[in-house]
Design an enzyme around this catalytic site. Structure first.
Site, mmCIF file in Angstrom:
data_model
loop_
_atom_site.group_PDB
_atom_site.id
_atom_site.type_symbol
_atom_site.label_atom_id
_atom_site.label_comp_id
_atom_site.label_asym_id
_atom_site.label_seq_id
_atom_site.Cartn_x
_atom_site.Cartn_y
_atom_site.Cartn_z
ATOM 1 N N GLU A 251 0.827 -1.215 0.000
ATOM 2 C CA GLU A 251 0.000 0.000 0.000
ATOM 3 C C GLU A 251 0.856 1.258 0.000
ATOM 4 O O GLU A 251 1.857 1.341 0.714
ATOM 5 C CB GLU A 251 -0.903 0.003 1.240
ATOM 6 C CG GLU A 251 -2.264 0.596 0.975
ATOM 7 C CD GLU A 251 -3.072 -0.269 0.031
ATOM 8 O OE1 GLU A 251 -3.229 0.119 -1.151
ATOM 9 O OE2 GLU A 251 -3.545 -1.329 0.454
ATOM 10 N N GLU B 265 -7.259 10.069 -14.999
ATOM 11 C CA GLU B 265 -7.492 10.451 -13.606
ATOM 12 C C GLU B 265 -6.476 11.494 -13.147
ATOM 13 O O GLU B 265 -6.815 12.427 -12.420
ATOM 14 C CB GLU B 265 -7.459 9.226 -12.698
ATOM 15 C CG GLU B 265 -7.847 9.549 -11.281
ATOM 16 C CD GLU B 265 -8.547 8.418 -10.553
ATOM 17 O OE1 GLU B 265 -8.703 8.544 -9.337
ATOM 18 O OE2 GLU B 265 -8.945 7.429 -11.194
ATOM 19 N N ASP C 263 -4.606 0.715 -9.402
ATOM 20 C CA ASP C 263 -6.049 0.507 -9.487
ATOM 21 C C ASP C 263 -6.476 0.160 -10.909
ATOM 22 O O ASP C 263 -7.187 -0.817 -11.148
ATOM 23 C CB ASP C 263 -6.794 1.755 -9.005
ATOM 24 C CG ASP C 263 -6.587 2.013 -7.528
ATOM 25 O OD1 ASP C 263 -5.999 1.149 -6.849
ATOM 26 O OD2 ASP C 263 -7.002 3.079 -7.051
#
Length: 385
Positions: free
Chosen positions: A34, A160, A172
């Site tokens: 992460e 994005e 993602d």
């Protein structure tokens, strides 16, 4: 679901049902790794069996008409005049994707598109990436653009970053586009090399816990964390030849940590280096069938995100700490950008019911929020249906 989407599309836009095309893009969950996709590290996500559905029909003119069964807002724009407009809200994501095709010389005309998603919005399971990749796959298909899957990943990330203005990494969109059923994906975010690992979870289920603490990526401290990592990288590059933080192994980082003259950036960098190390070890543990070690690494990941990267918050910490107490939990951690959203846990199948009841009740008592839980399967990437 295909029949439902076609029926709803015809109710909304009219016309013949035979002319309606349908597509699907999943959500994703990151099992470990992460806040390191933008630090040149490895991530280990998988696609989920729920996501975003799209029904579409070409138009004879140049208009894009977009509607969603999830939101009241409907948007109509000209395909050759696509600019970000705050009033267009969710529709800016598909607008940015179409703009990306146009920028690459693809001849994209008008469309009517109806979207519907069953990813909880704002939960951190990539509802925005799912919407973007869905749009990219349907545009690529309908207009014969011939763009390869990994290039679609880069196009949607660019949409994005540049159009919507959220400085996200590549994970993602990659997981949503490139997912494979019953497999996790180990992605090197620096080189974009990737491999699949069979996600064989005999007698173990993936349970996602939604804290119901809403978070918007653009509104979080995400960009602040990125700038802190960039500061740390600049200081380290004064003494070592590296391109990204994750070029360093833990020993090399520890030897040079003192060169980072501010404590907050030093802690962010420490997390990135160790999280990359954990992710590689976790992927190896999964390949070896050592789920106990995999769970230990998940737990260590959460503690690092809590203490070094400081992106968890009261709600995520409460849910993970309650999960750790349940007999039958293999591992549990926050997933996504943090500041709310979801946790991911590996739980023995026989303990799932008790896990949901116990964690749910104790979390609600601690936070005053009523959580949601999803027992999920690992799905495939985006495609026509």
């Amino acid at each position: 679901m295909k029949e439902k989407m076609i029926r709803e599309f015809v109710d909304k836009f009219g016309g013949e049902r035979e002319t309606v095309e349908t597509f699907f893009a999943p959500g994703r969950v990151n099992l470990i790794g992460e806040h390191i996709d933008y630090n040149g590290g490895h991530v280990f996500p998988c696609a989920l069996d729920f996501g975003t559905y799209g029904a579409v029909r070409k138009r004879q003119d140049n208009k894009l008409r977009m509607a969603s069964l999830n939101f009241d807002l409907e948007v109509e724009v000209d395909a050759d005049r696509l600019v970000y407009d705050e009033a267009d809200d969710w529709a800016n994501y598909p607008k940015g994707v179409v703009k990306g095709f146009l920028n690459r010389g693809c001849r994209v005309g008008g469309m009517d598109i109806l979207y519907w998603g069953n990813i909880p919005n704002g939960a951190g399971l990539s509802s925005s990436a799912s919407l973007e990749v869905l749009t990219a796959v349907l545009v690529n298909d309908l207009f014969d653009c011939g763009i390869a899957p990994m290039d679609l990943v880069l196009l949607t990330q660019e949409a994005e970053n540049s159009f919507v203005g959220v400085n996200c990494g590549i994970m993602d969109q990659f997981a949503v586009c490139m997912g494979r059923k019953d497999s996790a994906m180990l992605l090197d975010c620096k080189t974009l090399e990737y491999s699949y690992a069979p996600l064989v979870l005999d007698g173990i289920r993936i349970v996602i816990g939604n804290t119901r603490k809403r978070r918007g990526l653009a509104d979080s401290k995400y960009n602040e964390r990125r700038s802190e990592c960039e500061y740390a990288l600049a200081k380290l590059r004064e003494v070592v030849e590296i391109e990204t933080l994750c070029d360093l192994d833990p020993a090399a980082f520890q030897a040079h940590r003192h060169r980072i003259d501010q404590e907050a950036p030093a802690r962010r960098a420490e997390h990135a280096v160790w999280e990359n190390h954990r992710t590689l070890e976790a992927a190896a543990a999964l390949q070896a069938g050592d789920l106990a070690r995999f769970g230990e690494l998940m737990n260590a990941s959460h503690r690092s995100l809590r203490d070094l990267y400081e992106v968890t918050g009261r709600e995520l910490d409460a849910m993970v700490e309650e999960a750790w107490k349940v007999d039958g939990t293999i591992g549990s951690r926050m997933t996504g950008a943090g500041f709310g959203g979801c946790t991911v846990s590996l739980v023995r199948a026989g303990a799932v019911e008790d896990f949901i009841k116990t964690v749910g009740e104790n979390y609600a008592a601690a936070t005053g929020l009523e959580p949601e839980f999803y027992v999920v399967d690992v799905g495939a990437g985006a495609s026509r249906i």
